[in-house]
Structure formats: C-alpha cells, structure tokens
Write a protein that holds these residues in place. Structure first.
Motif, mmCIF file in Angstrom:
data_model
loop_
_atom_site.group_PDB
_atom_site.id
_atom_site.type_symbol
_atom_site.label_atom_id
_atom_site.label_comp_id
_atom_site.label_asym_id
_atom_site.label_seq_id
_atom_site.Cartn_x
_atom_site.Cartn_y
_atom_site.Cartn_z
ATOM 1 N N LYS A 77 0.683 -1.019 -0.086
ATOM 2 C CA LYS A 77 -0.380 -0.054 0.360
ATOM 3 C C LYS A 77 1.250 1.273 0.125
ATOM 4 C CE LYS A 77 -3.892 2.157 2.946
ATOM 5 N NZ LYS A 77 -4.988 2.016 3.973
ATOM 6 N N ALA A 78 1.258 2.167 -1.193
ATOM 7 C CA ALA A 78 1.268 3.073 -1.546
ATOM 8 C C ALA A 78 0.565 4.456 -1.158
ATOM 9 C CB ALA A 78 2.332 3.647 -2.360
ATOM 10 N N THR A 79 0.655 5.700 -0.551
ATOM 11 C CA THR A 79 0.239 6.422 -0.564
ATOM 12 C C THR A 79 0.475 7.824 -0.042
ATOM 13 O OG1 THR A 79 0.298 7.241 2.176
ATOM 14 C CG2 THR A 79 -1.487 5.339 1.488
ATOM 15 N N ALA A 80 0.069 8.480 -1.033
ATOM 16 C CA ALA A 80 0.814 10.480 -0.817
ATOM 17 C C ALA A 80 -0.543 11.293 -0.041
ATOM 18 C CB ALA A 80 1.161 10.517 -2.257
ATOM 19 N N ASN A 81 -0.106 12.117 0.630
ATOM 20 C CA ASN A 81 -0.784 13.215 0.639
ATOM 21 C C ASN A 81 -0.242 14.451 1.388
ATOM 22 O OD1 ASN A 81 0.187 12.701 4.035
ATOM 23 N ND2 ASN A 81 -0.287 11.317 3.350
ATOM 24 N N TYR A 82 -1.569 15.290 0.972
ATOM 25 C CA TYR A 82 -1.030 16.542 1.335
ATOM 26 C C TYR A 82 -1.958 17.540 1.969
ATOM 27 C CZ TYR A 82 0.439 21.827 -0.382
ATOM 28 O OH TYR A 82 0.239 23.412 0.093
ATOM 29 N N ASN A 90 2.412 12.988 10.701
ATOM 30 C CA ASN A 90 2.303 11.349 10.777
ATOM 31 C C ASN A 90 1.982 11.631 9.054
ATOM 32 O OD1 ASN A 90 2.095 9.043 10.439
ATOM 33 N ND2 ASN A 90 2.278 8.415 12.527
ATOM 34 N N PRO A 91 1.876 10.625 8.147
ATOM 35 C CA PRO A 91 1.551 10.970 6.844
ATOM 36 C C PRO A 91 0.669 9.561 6.883
ATOM 37 C CG PRO A 91 3.708 10.114 7.020
ATOM 38 C CD PRO A 91 3.639 10.352 8.219
ATOM 39 N N ASN A 92 0.752 8.465 8.037
ATOM 40 C CA ASN A 92 -0.506 7.658 7.904
ATOM 41 C C ASN A 92 -1.414 7.748 8.715
ATOM 42 O OD1 ASN A 92 1.493 5.267 6.060
ATOM 43 N ND2 ASN A 92 2.558 5.981 8.176
ATOM 44 N N GLY A 109 1.507 24.273 5.329
ATOM 45 C CA GLY A 109 1.382 23.006 4.668
ATOM 46 C C GLY A 109 2.274 22.045 4.554
ATOM 47 N N GLN A 110 2.071 20.648 3.763
ATOM 48 C CA GLN A 110 3.158 19.522 3.853
ATOM 49 C C GLN A 110 2.607 17.873 2.475
ATOM 50 O OE1 GLN A 110 3.585 17.761 7.574
ATOM 51 N NE2 GLN A 110 5.351 17.972 7.490
ATOM 52 N N PHE A 111 3.707 17.742 1.937
ATOM 53 C CA PHE A 111 3.607 17.508 1.477
ATOM 54 C C PHE A 111 4.082 15.424 1.716
ATOM 55 C CE2 PHE A 111 5.515 14.119 -1.843
ATOM 56 C CZ PHE A 111 4.048 13.536 -2.526
ATOM 57 N N GLN A 112 3.868 14.436 2.165
ATOM 58 C CA GLN A 112 4.371 12.793 2.307
ATOM 59 C C GLN A 112 3.737 12.317 1.761
ATOM 60 O OE1 GLN A 112 4.118 13.886 6.897
ATOM 61 N NE2 GLN A 112 1.969 14.460 6.243
ATOM 62 N N PHE A 113 4.634 11.050 1.310
ATOM 63 C CA PHE A 113 4.629 10.072 0.952
ATOM 64 C C PHE A 113 5.102 8.903 1.980
ATOM 65 C CE2 PHE A 113 6.395 6.338 -1.667
ATOM 66 C CZ PHE A 113 5.112 6.501 -2.097
ATOM 67 N N SER A 114 4.607 7.466 1.408
ATOM 68 C CA SER A 114 4.693 6.225 2.446
ATOM 69 C C SER A 114 4.181 5.368 2.082
ATOM 70 C CB SER A 114 3.720 6.850 3.946
ATOM 71 O OG SER A 114 4.183 5.690 4.969
ATOM 72 N N ASN A 141 3.061 -4.634 9.730
ATOM 73 C CA ASN A 141 3.174 -3.497 9.180
ATOM 74 C C ASN A 141 4.737 -3.035 9.457
ATOM 75 O OD1 ASN A 141 2.642 -2.194 11.065
ATOM 76 N ND2 ASN A 141 0.929 -2.197 10.771
ATOM 77 N N PHE A 142 4.984 -1.869 8.234
ATOM 78 C CA PHE A 142 6.615 -1.153 8.680
ATOM 79 C C PHE A 142 6.190 0.109 8.751
ATOM 80 C CE2 PHE A 142 6.166 -4.098 5.451
ATOM 81 C CZ PHE A 142 7.758 -4.935 5.438
ATOM 82 N N LEU A 143 5.267 0.750 10.305
ATOM 83 C CA LEU A 143 4.949 1.466 10.479
ATOM 84 C C LEU A 143 6.209 2.489 12.062
ATOM 85 C CD1 LEU A 143 0.884 1.669 10.983
ATOM 86 C CD2 LEU A 143 2.599 3.010 9.441
ATOM 87 N N GLY A 144 7.168 1.177 12.337
ATOM 88 C CA GLY A 144 7.989 1.692 13.236
ATOM 89 C C GLY A 144 8.841 2.453 12.102
ATOM 90 N N ASP A 145 9.707 3.245 13.350
ATOM 91 C CA ASP A 145 11.108 3.868 12.900
ATOM 92 C C ASP A 145 11.616 3.448 11.933
ATOM 93 O OD1 ASP A 145 9.609 5.368 14.420
ATOM 94 O OD2 ASP A 145 11.526 4.888 16.595
ATOM 95 N N ASN A 146 11.251 4.509 10.607
ATOM 96 C CA ASN A 146 12.912 4.007 9.600
ATOM 97 C C ASN A 146 12.175 2.436 9.332
ATOM 98 O OD1 ASN A 146 14.333 6.119 9.537
ATOM 99 N ND2 ASN A 146 14.798 5.464 11.509
ATOM 100 N N TYR A 147 11.282 2.316 9.096
ATOM 101 C CA TYR A 147 9.752 1.201 7.869
ATOM 102 C C TYR A 147 10.353 0.272 8.940
ATOM 103 C CZ TYR A 147 8.169 3.813 4.448
ATOM 104 O OH TYR A 147 7.740 5.155 3.259
#
Length: 424
Positions: A77-82, A90-92, A109-114, A141-147
C-alpha cells in the motif's frame, strides 16, 4: 479471448516440491477474493476482518483431505498526501488530538509519501470444519521508525477462544468504515493489545453472538501532586452481546468494559483502586440496494485509552480538584457514523463523521495543563475506491480534522490523499 495466467505454471515446481517433501500437502491453489468456497470463508473468519483490507492470501496450500489450509499474503500500500492548515506530521495516522495548536510561519502546508501501511501476513487453519479447528494468524506492517517491521496481530483461535495480541473484544473492528488513513475515525475504539477472550454463537440460525474476555491493562494517567503511577493488578474485562441479520451483513453489538485503575496515594502511603467503566453500541445496517451504514457510540469513565484519539493522553485518571493526593476517572464520549454506497462491485464511496468529547476540565486546578487542553475534536472524511483488477485497488480521500481546547483555542487540518494498493 480467454486469458491464461502463467503464475500457476511458475509456482508449479514449488507445489510439486511441497508435495514430495511433505506428503500431507496435496494442493496449491490461487484463490479469488470473491471466492465463496470453504477455503476462503474459513480463512476469512480466522482473520481480523477489517473492512476493505484483504485478509485471505491469493496463494494457499491445502493439506491432505483438507486437514489444513495455509496461506501467506501481502498488501503493498503506497500513499501520497498533502496537508493544508496545521499539518499533522504523521503521513499514515491522521490523529485529531495531534493537530498542532500553533504553527511556525510558512508551515501551513505539507506533502508526504509513505508505504509503511504495507503488510505481510500468515493465515493458517488446521482441522477446518471440525470441533477441534485451530486457527493462527500473524501480520506485520512497517509503521515502526524508518520502516521497521511492526507487529499488527499474533493470535490463536480454538473452540471459540482467541488468545494473543489482537483487538480487544470491546472493539467491533468490522463496524469501522473503509479509509486510506490507517487511524480511521477518531472515535473508533480500535485497541490492539494482549488479550484472551471467549465468543460463542447461539439462537435460531446462530443469529446471536456473545463474548467475554481479559485484556492487558494499558493505562495513561495524569498524576496529582502527591500521587504516583503503580503497576496494574487486574486485567480489563470486556464483554458483548450481538444480534445478526441479513445473513450476517447487518448486526447490532452492545458492549461493556470494566477496569480497575490503580495509583499510589503518597500522603497515605497506600495504593488506591478506582473503577473505570464503559458502554458502547456499534454495528452495520444494510439500508437499500448498495447503501449501508456503519456506526459506533461509546460513553464511560476511565476508558480514554480505549478511544483512538485519547490513547496515551493521560486521561484515564486525572487529579481530584479537592485533594492533591487523589485522582478520579475522566468522563468521555465518542461517536461516529458512516455511509457507504457500492455503485458497482468495483466502485464504492464512503462518507464519515466522527467526534470525541472529554470532560477533563473538571479535574485538577489551573496549574494542570488539561484545564486548558483538549475539549473535543471532529473528524470528517469522504473517499472513493476503485478495484482496477482483483489484486489492484486505487483510492482518493479527503479528511478534515478540527481540535478545540477548553481555553477556547482551536486548530484544523485538511488532508487530501491518494492510494495504490496491490494485494497478493
């Protein structure tokens, strides 16, 4: 022209190896997500059953005479948000209690990808369909620090007993709406921790279901001047009764929880036990055609750790305003309602409103930060999902979050996000 997948041919050597090395393995199958066979139904019932999260692997090994099913799956699952407003970092997880009340100039404003919401899971059922059916489920999943890999679930199921690390029985996970946001509605009581619970279906056509469990305590206190936090002695006790209809597509669950909250009165040099409690109604109702409603309402004292927006905010117990050596459970309520409409089997939209309200201003004195802290927060969401193919899904989502403090200050954030998910 009928298309033939090369994947079964590529995997055939592995299946042959499994059958030769392990004679009990008889069949390698590629399962469809809309498959209605016993394999899929059994594996689905063994999983946490979150809406819009595939939990039945595409690839499954079926044992000799169907004595076990084993599947290994993944959702990439890849997400991009603004964000526009007071951005949530937090981007997730769009956590309304984490909306910053102030922002530095130029940071609106802020753009993030995860891709941290991607997960890998193992779903196993032994002796399916028998009284000794044993299920096991593990996911990361990979929600820990640095994936860093982060444990989502790890539990066993046997004869109605669930034990391990997963949702509390106070959580009605299937009543939550579909979201790209991993957090979901701020009012949701989606709590994962160590637990053991027993559930049973009964009545005409098994239309009723009930459960009771023991949860590992996970408390967050704001200590008074002469108090201290101590280790907890008694597990939390969740329980529920549920009525199902429409072949299990509709239900109403009435839940409750009782908690023993221990703290240390340093003036009296003894431990004090306060009782926390909560009541909740939740469920899903098919309304007409492709329209369905999802809902939850919860109220209680000392249950802040079970409400997503309040977890870790120090609001299970707070100082007694008349005694610097005492603390009391904090009252709070939370509710959300969601409508989902399925336009086609591939395309659906969801709209959600959620709110959390605390009464923390009744505790402590003017020196306590919560006297001017979090009063309530609102979470408004609209999204659309489209299944490009049986394994590929795309989505678009808008979230509005607003936090209001007791001192009268408020802040908001807007998030627009897109998702691409591939499920195997």
């Amino acid at each position: 022209m009928k298309k033939t997948s090369l994947l079964p041919l590529l995997l055939l050597p592995f299946a042959s190896y499994a059958q030769s090395e392990y004679p009990e393995v008889r069949t390698f199958r590629i399962l469809e997500f809309n498959d209605s066979t016993d394999y899929v139904i059994t594996l689905h019932e063994n999983a946490p059953r979150l809406i819009n999260t595939p939990d039945v692997p595409r690839f499954a090994l079926l044992g000799k005479e169907g004595k076990f099913y084993l599947g290994l799956g993944a959702n990439i699952k890849a997400t991009a948000n603004y964000d526009l407003g007071n951005p949530v970092s937090n981007p997730n997880l769009f956590v309304t209690s984490a909306i910053p009340m102030t922002k530095a100039p130029g940071n609106g404003g802020q753009f993030q990808f995860s891709a941290q919401q991607s997960n890998i899971y193992l779903n196993v059922v032994a002796l399916p369909g028998t009284k000794d059916q044993l299920g096991a489920y593990v996911s990361f999943n990979f929600l820990g620090d640095n994936y860093t890999p982060f444990l989502q679930h790890a539990y066993l199921k046997y004869r109605g007993i669930t034990a391990g690390y997963t949702y509390s029985l106070f959580t009605d996970a299937a009543a939550g709406p579909a979201t790209i946001d991993y957090e979901g509605p701020n009012a949701f009581t989606a709590v994962i921790h160590g637990m053991v619970g027993y559930e049973a279906s009964f009545g005409y056509k098994k239309g009723w279901k009930a459960g009771i469990g023991l949860d590992m305590p996970n408390n967050s206190f704001t200590n008074a001047t002469h108090t201290a936090t101590v280790t907890q002695r008694v597990p939390d006790i969740p329980f529920y009764i549920q009525r199902n209809w429409a072949n299990g597509n509709g239900w109403l669950r009435l839940s409750g929880i009782i908690r023993n909250l221990y703290y240390r009165n340093e003036t009296a040099q003894k431990n004090i036990d306060k009782v926390g409690w909560g009541v909740k109604a939740s469920g899903t109702t098919p309304i007409y055609g492709g329209l369905s409603a999802y809902y939850q309402a919860v109220y209680g004292e000392g249950i802040a750790s079970y409400i997503q927006d309040l977890t870790g905010c120090g609001m299970d117990l707070m100082p007694d305003p008349s005694d610097p050596s005492a603390m009391n459970p904090v009252k709070a309520w939370a509710a959300f309602g969601s409508l989902q409409y399925n336009f086609t089997p591939k395309f659906f939209c969801t709209a959600t409103y959620s709110q959390v309200r605390t009464y923390a201003d009744r505790y402590g004195d003017s020196s306590v930060p919560w006297k001017t802290g979090y009063k309530y927060a609102q979470y408004i969401l609209a999204n659309a999902f489209y299944n490009v193919s049986p394994i590929v899904q795309v989505g678009l989502e808008y979230i509005y979050g607003r936090r209001v403090d007791f001192g009268g200050s408020q802040a908001h954030d807007n998030r627009l996000e897109a998702m691409l998910q591939v499920s195997f």
